[in-house]
Design a protein around this motif. Structure first.
Motif, PDB file in Angstrom:
ATOM      1  N   SER A   2     -14.773 -29.526  -9.169  1.00  0.00           N
ATOM      2  CA  SER A   2     -15.057 -28.740 -10.359  1.00  0.00           C
ATOM      3  C   SER A   2     -15.699 -27.417  -9.990  1.00  0.00           C
ATOM      4  O   SER A   2     -16.366 -27.292  -8.958  1.00  0.00           O
ATOM      5  N   GLU A   3     -15.500 -26.406 -10.845  1.00  0.00           N
ATOM      6  CA  GLU A   3     -16.088 -25.093 -10.611  1.00  0.00           C
ATOM      7  C   GLU A   3     -17.593 -25.158 -10.824  1.00  0.00           C
ATOM      8  O   GLU A   3     -18.089 -25.933 -11.643  1.00  0.00           O
ATOM      9  N   PRO A   4     -18.376 -24.351 -10.063  1.00  0.00           N
ATOM     10  CA  PRO A   4     -19.822 -24.335 -10.265  1.00  0.00           C
ATOM     11  C   PRO A   4     -20.172 -23.844 -11.663  1.00  0.00           C
ATOM     12  O   PRO A   4     -19.502 -22.979 -12.224  1.00  0.00           O
ATOM     13  N   ARG A   5     -21.215 -24.421 -12.219  1.00  0.00           N
ATOM     14  CA  ARG A   5     -21.637 -24.060 -13.571  1.00  0.00           C
ATOM     15  C   ARG A   5     -22.204 -22.637 -13.585  1.00  0.00           C
ATOM     16  O   ARG A   5     -23.036 -22.279 -12.758  1.00  0.00           O
ATOM     17  N   ARG A   6     -21.722 -21.837 -14.517  1.00  0.00           N
ATOM     18  CA  ARG A   6     -22.209 -20.464 -14.627  1.00  0.00           C
ATOM     19  C   ARG A   6     -23.627 -20.449 -15.175  1.00  0.00           C
ATOM     20  O   ARG A   6     -23.989 -21.240 -16.046  1.00  0.00           O
ATOM     21  N   THR A   7     -24.440 -19.524 -14.646  1.00  0.00           N
ATOM     22  CA  THR A   7     -25.766 -19.309 -15.203  1.00  0.00           C
ATOM     23  C   THR A   7     -25.642 -18.397 -16.409  1.00  0.00           C
ATOM     24  O   THR A   7     -25.100 -17.296 -16.299  1.00  0.00           O
ATOM     25  N   ARG A   8     -26.125 -18.867 -17.527  1.00  0.00           N
ATOM     26  CA  ARG A   8     -26.022 -18.071 -18.752  1.00  0.00           C
ATOM     27  C   ARG A   8     -27.322 -17.327 -19.021  1.00  0.00           C
ATOM     28  O   ARG A   8     -28.399 -17.777 -18.646  1.00  0.00           O
ATOM     29  N   ARG A  39     -27.465 -17.397 -25.535  1.00  0.00           N
ATOM     30  CA  ARG A  39     -27.711 -17.168 -26.951  1.00  0.00           C
ATOM     31  C   ARG A  39     -27.917 -15.674 -27.210  1.00  0.00           C
ATOM     32  O   ARG A  39     -28.462 -14.962 -26.364  1.00  0.00           O
ATOM     33  N   LEU A  40     -27.484 -15.232 -28.366  1.00  0.00           N
ATOM     34  CA  LEU A  40     -27.750 -13.874 -28.819  1.00  0.00           C
ATOM     35  C   LEU A  40     -28.800 -13.983 -29.915  1.00  0.00           C
ATOM     36  O   LEU A  40     -28.526 -14.482 -31.010  1.00  0.00           O
ATOM     37  N   VAL A  41     -30.009 -13.553 -29.588  1.00  0.00           N
ATOM     38  CA  VAL A  41     -31.155 -13.710 -30.486  1.00  0.00           C
ATOM     39  C   VAL A  41     -31.423 -12.384 -31.188  1.00  0.00           C
ATOM     40  O   VAL A  41     -31.764 -11.380 -30.547  1.00  0.00           O
ATOM     41  N   LEU A  42     -31.255 -12.365 -32.505  1.00  0.00           N
ATOM     42  CA  LEU A  42     -31.471 -11.170 -33.311  1.00  0.00           C
ATOM     43  C   LEU A  42     -32.788 -11.353 -34.062  1.00  0.00           C
ATOM     44  O   LEU A  42     -32.948 -12.306 -34.829  1.00  0.00           O
ATOM     45  N   VAL A  43     -33.722 -10.442 -33.850  1.00  0.00           N
ATOM     46  CA  VAL A  43     -35.044 -10.547 -34.475  1.00  0.00           C
ATOM     47  C   VAL A  43     -35.145  -9.481 -35.549  1.00  0.00           C
ATOM     48  O   VAL A  43     -35.295  -8.290 -35.262  1.00  0.00           O
ATOM     49  N   LEU A  85     -37.939 -13.287 -26.902  1.00  0.00           N
ATOM     50  CA  LEU A  85     -37.966 -13.723 -25.520  1.00  0.00           C
ATOM     51  C   LEU A  85     -38.608 -15.092 -25.367  1.00  0.00           C
ATOM     52  O   LEU A  85     -38.250 -15.864 -24.462  1.00  0.00           O
ATOM     53  N   SER A  86     -39.541 -15.424 -26.234  1.00  0.00           N
ATOM     54  CA  SER A  86     -40.243 -16.702 -26.155  1.00  0.00           C
ATOM     55  C   SER A  86     -39.370 -17.879 -26.542  1.00  0.00           C
ATOM     56  O   SER A  86     -39.733 -19.037 -26.298  1.00  0.00           O
ATOM     57  N   LEU A  87     -38.230 -17.603 -27.115  1.00  0.00           N
ATOM     58  CA  LEU A  87     -37.363 -18.675 -27.593  1.00  0.00           C
ATOM     59  C   LEU A  87     -36.722 -19.446 -26.442  1.00  0.00           C
ATOM     60  O   LEU A  87     -36.334 -20.596 -26.610  1.00  0.00           O
ATOM     61  N   GLY A  88     -36.597 -18.837 -25.283  1.00  0.00           N
ATOM     62  CA  GLY A  88     -35.957 -19.496 -24.141  1.00  0.00           C
ATOM     63  C   GLY A  88     -36.743 -19.269 -22.875  1.00  0.00           C
ATOM     64  O   GLY A  88     -37.522 -18.322 -22.760  1.00  0.00           O
ATOM     65  N   ALA A  89     -36.531 -20.148 -21.896  1.00  0.00           N
ATOM     66  CA  ALA A  89     -37.259 -20.065 -20.635  1.00  0.00           C
ATOM     67  C   ALA A  89     -36.430 -19.481 -19.511  1.00  0.00           C
ATOM     68  O   ALA A  89     -36.932 -19.282 -18.406  1.00  0.00           O
ATOM     69  N   GLY A  90     -35.159 -19.184 -19.762  1.00  0.00           N
ATOM     70  CA  GLY A  90     -34.286 -18.688 -18.708  1.00  0.00           C
ATOM     71  C   GLY A  90     -34.296 -17.178 -18.588  1.00  0.00           C
ATOM     72  O   GLY A  90     -35.095 -16.485 -19.214  1.00  0.00           O
ATOM     73  N   ASP A  91     -33.377 -16.665 -17.760  1.00  0.00           N
ATOM     74  CA  ASP A  91     -33.218 -15.219 -17.633  1.00  0.00           C
ATOM     75  C   ASP A  91     -32.801 -14.643 -18.983  1.00  0.00           C
ATOM     76  O   ASP A  91     -32.113 -15.292 -19.774  1.00  0.00           O
ATOM     77  N   ALA A  92     -33.210 -13.412 -19.249  1.00  0.00           N
ATOM     78  CA  ALA A  92     -32.903 -12.803 -20.547  1.00  0.00           C
ATOM     79  C   ALA A  92     -32.740 -11.308 -20.386  1.00  0.00           C
ATOM     80  O   ALA A  92     -33.275 -10.688 -19.463  1.00  0.00           O
ATOM     81  N   MET A 172     -34.541  -9.477 -17.356  1.00  0.00           N
ATOM     82  CA  MET A 172     -35.818 -10.007 -16.880  1.00  0.00           C
ATOM     83  C   MET A 172     -35.601 -11.396 -16.282  1.00  0.00           C
ATOM     84  O   MET A 172     -35.048 -12.284 -16.941  1.00  0.00           O
ATOM     85  N   ARG A 173     -36.020 -11.575 -15.045  1.00  0.00           N
ATOM     86  CA  ARG A 173     -35.868 -12.865 -14.367  1.00  0.00           C
ATOM     87  C   ARG A 173     -36.821 -13.896 -14.962  1.00  0.00           C
ATOM     88  O   ARG A 173     -37.995 -13.606 -15.220  1.00  0.00           O
ATOM     89  N   ALA A 174     -36.316 -15.098 -15.162  1.00  0.00           N
ATOM     90  CA  ALA A 174     -37.103 -16.162 -15.785  1.00  0.00           C
ATOM     91  C   ALA A 174     -38.379 -16.445 -15.007  1.00  0.00           C
ATOM     92  O   ALA A 174     -39.466 -16.574 -15.589  1.00  0.00           O
ATOM     93  N   GLU A 175     -38.266 -16.543 -13.704  1.00  0.00           N
ATOM     94  CA  GLU A 175     -39.428 -16.856 -12.880  1.00  0.00           C
ATOM     95  C   GLU A 175     -40.536 -15.827 -13.059  1.00  0.00           C
ATOM     96  O   GLU A 175     -41.724 -16.167 -13.160  1.00  0.00           O
TER      97      GLU A 175
END
Length: 280
Positions: A2-8, A39-43, A85-92, A172-175
């Motif tokens: 299987s193909e590697p999972r893409r980082t979203r 996700r596309l987060v509209l504030v 930005l607080s809605l998720g913990a990943g890269d954004a 912005m990198r999640a870490e």
């Protein structure tokens, strides 16, 4: 196999005014982001146009990737950005609503991020993007100069390290976000909050980069109205008090050939396409 999972990557857009520009921005993200988009987060920040919120809700109903956060009162750009930005913990990516992204933009930013694990912040090239401006560094150009966009940026280095990123489009990198926190609300309604975050990142050993093979349109100067200059000056003073070497390091970067490499590369392409035009 299987193909590697893409980082979203999530994209966060604080929204206040200018319905037409905002709609165009959202449509461009949906059209050009590909499978890298999480996700596309509209504030929605309680702007003056009554048709804005219904438009955002219509987008949400039409696409399950879209989340609309509705502020109970006007909170300003920084607070709205941090809420999204607080809605998720990943890269954004924090994206201004007066931008328009181009094909492959998100995968292009991801490619830079994967090139060096210490890169915490990335900004693409733009017609209006301070240290990322082309065809002349630090000078805004009309979007019509690039349309239809046929630039080939593949001959440029993948990225150029810079002293600061630019807030119109900020990966912005999640870490780094988890370690440093979000944008500092003490910058009030806005201006230089992204420079502050980048200085914190660099102080913690991270790097800041310009993505030389990614281009994002930016209208610019449509927020804050007549208060723009005042906010800019006040927050620049705050920034320099915290980071006394900021202006010196920025000036030193501007004096280096690599700072101008992308701008000159694009200027040469535009000149070949329109040999009678004047640039710079």
């Amino acid at each position: 196999m299987s193909e590697p999972r893409r980082t979203r990557t999530d994209v966060v857009i604080p929204v206040y005014a200018h319905v037409g520009l905002t709609r165009r921005c959202i449509e461009s993200v949906l059209e050009h982001s590909g499978p890298e988009l999480g996700r596309l987060v509209l504030v929605h920040d309680c702007g003056p146009e009554p048709e804005m919120l219904p438009m955002l809700r219509a987008f949400r109903l039409a696409d399950p990737r879209i989340i609309v956060l509705e502020n109970e009162h006007n909170r300003g750009f920084i607070s709205s950005s941090n809420r999204g930005l607080s809605l998720g913990a990943g890269d954004a990516v924090l994206l201004n609503s007066d931008t328009r992204v181009t094909p492959g933009w998100l995968s292009g930013l991801r490619e830079v991020a994967e090139a060096h694990p210490r890169i915490a912040a990335i900004t693409p090239l733009s017609n209006n993007g301070f240290l990322c401006s082309v065809p002349v560094l630090q000078r805004s150009s009309p979007t019509s100069l690039f349309e239809p966009l046929e630039l080939d940026l593949s001959g440029l280095p993948l990225y150029t390290l810079m002293p600061t990123a630019v807030g119109f489009c900020l990966w912005m990198r999640a870490e780094a976000r988890q370690r440093l926190g979000l944008l500092d609300p003490r910058y009030g309604r806005g201006y230089h909050e992204e420079n502050d975050w980048c200085q914190r990142a660099r102080g913690a050993g991270y790097l800041v980069a310009r993505a030389n093979r990614v281009f994002v349109y930016h209208e610019g100067e449509v927020s804050f109205g007549g208060q723009r200059r005042v906010l800019d000056v006040l927050n620049l003073r705050r920034l320099v008090r915290r980071y006394p070497k900021y202006l010196e390091e920025t000036a030193a970067f501007e004096a280096r050939p690599e700072a101008h490499q992308a701008a000159r590369y694009v200027a040469a392409q535009l000149a070949r396409r329109s040999p009678h035009s004047s640039i710079g």
